[in-house]
Structures are given as structure tokens and as C-alpha cells.
Scaffold this motif. Structure first.
Motif, mmCIF file in Angstrom:
data_model
loop_
_atom_site.group_PDB
_atom_site.id
_atom_site.type_symbol
_atom_site.label_atom_id
_atom_site.label_comp_id
_atom_site.label_asym_id
_atom_site.label_seq_id
_atom_site.Cartn_x
_atom_site.Cartn_y
_atom_site.Cartn_z
ATOM 1 N N PRO A 224 0.819 -1.216 0.000
ATOM 2 C CA PRO A 224 0.000 0.000 0.000
ATOM 3 C C PRO A 224 0.851 1.264 0.000
ATOM 4 O O PRO A 224 1.862 1.351 0.702
ATOM 5 C CB PRO A 224 -0.797 -0.100 1.303
ATOM 6 C CG PRO A 224 -0.608 -1.491 1.806
ATOM 7 C CD PRO A 224 0.694 -1.970 1.262
ATOM 8 N N ILE A 225 0.437 2.236 -0.803
ATOM 9 C CA ILE A 225 0.971 3.591 -0.732
ATOM 10 C C ILE A 225 -0.158 4.463 -0.205
ATOM 11 O O ILE A 225 -1.251 4.489 -0.787
ATOM 12 C CB ILE A 225 1.427 4.103 -2.108
ATOM 13 C CG1 ILE A 225 2.541 3.225 -2.658
ATOM 14 C CG2 ILE A 225 1.897 5.555 -2.025
ATOM 15 C CD1 ILE A 225 2.954 3.602 -4.066
ATOM 16 N N ILE A 226 0.084 5.130 0.906
ATOM 17 C CA ILE A 226 -0.968 5.940 1.503
ATOM 18 C C ILE A 226 -0.652 7.423 1.364
ATOM 19 O O ILE A 226 0.507 7.837 1.342
ATOM 20 C CB ILE A 226 -1.200 5.592 2.992
ATOM 21 C CG1 ILE A 226 0.081 5.784 3.816
ATOM 22 C CG2 ILE A 226 -1.733 4.176 3.135
ATOM 23 C CD1 ILE A 226 -0.139 5.632 5.314
ATOM 24 N N HIS A 227 -1.725 8.219 1.238
ATOM 25 C CA HIS A 227 -1.637 9.671 1.305
ATOM 26 C C HIS A 227 -2.303 10.106 2.609
ATOM 27 O O HIS A 227 -3.389 9.613 2.944
ATOM 28 C CB HIS A 227 -2.349 10.334 0.129
ATOM 29 C CG HIS A 227 -1.551 10.350 -1.131
ATOM 30 N ND1 HIS A 227 -1.809 11.204 -2.185
ATOM 31 C CD2 HIS A 227 -0.470 9.618 -1.508
ATOM 32 C CE1 HIS A 227 -0.934 10.995 -3.151
ATOM 33 N NE2 HIS A 227 -0.119 10.034 -2.774
ATOM 34 N N ILE A 228 -1.656 11.015 3.321
ATOM 35 C CA ILE A 228 -2.250 11.563 4.529
ATOM 36 C C ILE A 228 -2.263 13.085 4.428
ATOM 37 O O ILE A 228 -1.540 13.676 3.624
ATOM 38 C CB ILE A 228 -1.486 11.137 5.807
ATOM 39 C CG1 ILE A 228 -0.106 11.814 5.857
ATOM 40 C CG2 ILE A 228 -1.361 9.624 5.900
ATOM 41 C CD1 ILE A 228 0.559 11.730 7.213
ATOM 42 N N VAL A 229 -3.115 13.714 5.246
ATOM 43 C CA VAL A 229 -3.135 15.169 5.362
ATOM 44 C C VAL A 229 -2.605 15.534 6.734
ATOM 45 O O VAL A 229 -3.047 14.985 7.755
ATOM 46 C CB VAL A 229 -4.556 15.732 5.182
ATOM 47 C CG1 VAL A 229 -4.588 17.224 5.501
ATOM 48 C CG2 VAL A 229 -5.039 15.511 3.767
#
Length: 299
Positions: free
Chosen positions: A258-263
């Protein structure tokens, strides 16, 4: 007609589902994107504007017209392409468009012929005008749907999920056609495909669970999140823990990981790297954020 104004619009169905919950929007001439996941209330809003269902409360005005009360006046100015529409598969495009034009009140035969031919050219269907609609591709059917929506030279055009299932070439043709329409009318594009809005619209809204979470210019929305989106490749078994610790707005897989994007307002460190923001990040940040902090934000 310079604007469509929706004020405090609500709708609850008989099964208890609250499809619209105090929606308020002002939509001006040009292309307006309405983004939201399936079940967000987009189609309910479109059907209500198109006079196909009643609202429980609220108002909609189109110029000086009360949309919820003056339905015949609205229908004379409306072009509507629903998410799913029926066609007569054994009828040709030219014959059906001519018939629909007559039903729209275009009774003069010569005028009707000129309008039908012009619309078939505009939607790039003239060479296929005698072909049975049952033999049309998905993109050709969508273009026919736009042709019928434009029969009465509408000032308000509603298209609901128009590019779902289209191949890239057909989608580009559809983009170009919609862009032309937005020069002279209010065009509302309801979709869950973020690229549709990014490519076409100068104004947009994100809705979910029947509420407006964001309204504004797509580029300004992207700019508001710039420098706050971070990315990291993790192990599958770590995903749930990361979701508990960070505001994960997107996840995809590369080579099984998994590649995750977070804020995050500050650098989270821990192996995260900053990435350029796009409209998809904006969209998911509002869909997955706390609604009490983001509801109705204007940009």
C-alpha cells in the motif's frame, strides 16, 4: 438566466433515507462540477432540479422562475441527461431525435429538420444518423443523450455521471462537447470521477450524505491543501494502525504494497514525504475528514 440558486433543500425518502440535508448552492453560467461518492445525494439533487421529484423543504430559483412550483416553465429551459436513459434500439438516431423534437414543441417540419441535423453534426453523429441506436457504442449513446438534451436550446443543462464506462477517446470527445455548452448555459456535471471536474469546471461543490462539504474553484481548492499532503509506502498489515494514527485520505497498491496519502498541517516525519496536491486529494480529504470542521466551506 445567469444563476441557479438552491436554498436549504432537503429530501427524505419513504424508507427513511435522508438524501438531501439542507443543501444551499449558487450556480452561475458555465461548467459546475458536483462531486461525491455513490449515494451522496447527487442524483437526488439533480432529479429535484429537473422537476422529477418533490423536495420536503427549501427553494430553487432559476432567474425569476420558482423551479419547485413553475415546473412547465423550467422544463422549457431544461436539457437533462440522466445517469441511465432508455433508447429505442430498433430506431435510428435521426428518426428518434426528430420525434423527440416534435414532442418538445418544435412543430415546424423544416425547422425541426434543421435543428436535428445541426445537433447530429454537433455531437459527431451525423454519419451514423441512420444507424439503429441498438448498435451504438456507449460513447455514441451518451452523445445522442446530449443531442436530445439540447433540442430546445436549453439555458440549464444537467448531466448525471455522463462519462462512466466511456473509453478515454470517447471521454475526451465528451469533454470537448460539454466545454462548448458551458459557454452559453448553466451546465451541471454530477459525477464521482474527479478528473471530469478537474478537466472541465471552473466552479464545483463536494457533497456527501446529502450535505455540501465544500464549494469553490477547483484550483483554489487544490492550493488550500498544498504542502499538507504526504505519502508513504507501508506494509499491508500496518494499514489499520496508520489509519488510527493519521488522517489517511487515499490508499493504492504498488507491487503488492500500500501507498498511503495523509493530510497533516506539519511534517509527520516517520518516513513520509511531501507530494504535490491534486483535486483527488482535496476530494478525499473532505470525504474522510470530520464533517463538523469542514461542512460548507467556501473557497
Amino acid at each position: 438566466m445567469d444563476s441557479l440558486v438552491i436554498t436549504d433543500l432537503s429530501k427524505t425518502y419513504g424508507n427513511g433515507v435522508k438524501a438531501l440535508n439542507g443543501i444551499s448552492l449558487k450556480i452561475s453560467k458555465g461548467m459546475f462540477g458536483l462531486l461525491g461518492p455513490n449515494g451522496a445525494g447527487k442524483s437526488s439533487l439533480m432529479r429535484t432540479i429537473a422537476t422529477l421529484q418533490e423536495a420536503d423543504q427549501g427553494t430553487i430559483t432559476l432567474g425569476n422562475i420558482n423551479v419547485l412550483q413553475q415546473k412547465d416553465e423550467v422544463r422549457r429551459l431544461l436539457g437533462y441527461l440522466p445517469q441511465e436513459f432508455g433508447l429505442y434500439p430498433k430506431t435510428s438516431a435521426e428518426v428518434l431525435l426528430n420525434h423527440l423534437a416534435y414532442l418538445k414543441g418544435i412543430s415546424n417540419r423544416k425547422q425541426r429538420k434543421e435543428i436535428v441535423e445541426a445537433l447530429l453534426h454537433k455531437t459527431n453523429l451525423y454519419e451514423h444518423r441512420n444507424k439503429k441506436l441498438g448498435g451504438y457504442s456507449g460513447g455514441m449513446k451518451q452523445r445522442f443523450g446530449i443531442a436530445q438534451a439540447l433540442l430546445a436550446n436549453p439555458q440549464l443543462i444537467i448531466v448525471d455521471e455522463p462519462t462512466a464506462g466511456l473509453d478515454p477517446a470517447e471521454r475526451n470527445r465528451f469533454y470537448n462537447l460539454l466545454s462548448e455548452l458551458g459557454e452559453d448555459a448553466i451546465v451541471i456535471l454530477s459525477t464521482h470521477i474527479v478528473d471530469d471536474v478537474k478537466e472541465l469546471c471552473t466552479d464545483m461543490a463536494i457533497i456527501n450524505r446529502g450535505e455540501v462539504l465544500l464549494k469553490g474553484n477547483p484550483l483554489k481548492a487544490i492550493a488550500s491543501l498544498e504542502g499538507k499532503v504526504y505519502q508513504k509506502t507501508i506494509e499491508k498489515q500496518e494499514l489499520e494502525n496508520y489509519k488510527k494514527t493519521y488522517t489517511v485520505i487515499a490508499e493504492k497498491f504498488l507491487l503488492g504494497k500500500p501507498i498511503i496519502h495523509i493530510v497533516s498541517d506539519t511534517d509527520p516525519h516517520n518516513g513520509f514525504v511531501p507530494v504535490p496536491t491534486d483535486l483527488e486529494d482535496v476530494y478525499f480529504s473532505y470525504i474522510f475528514s470530520n464533517p463538523t470542521t469542514s461542512k460548507g466551506q467556501l473557497l
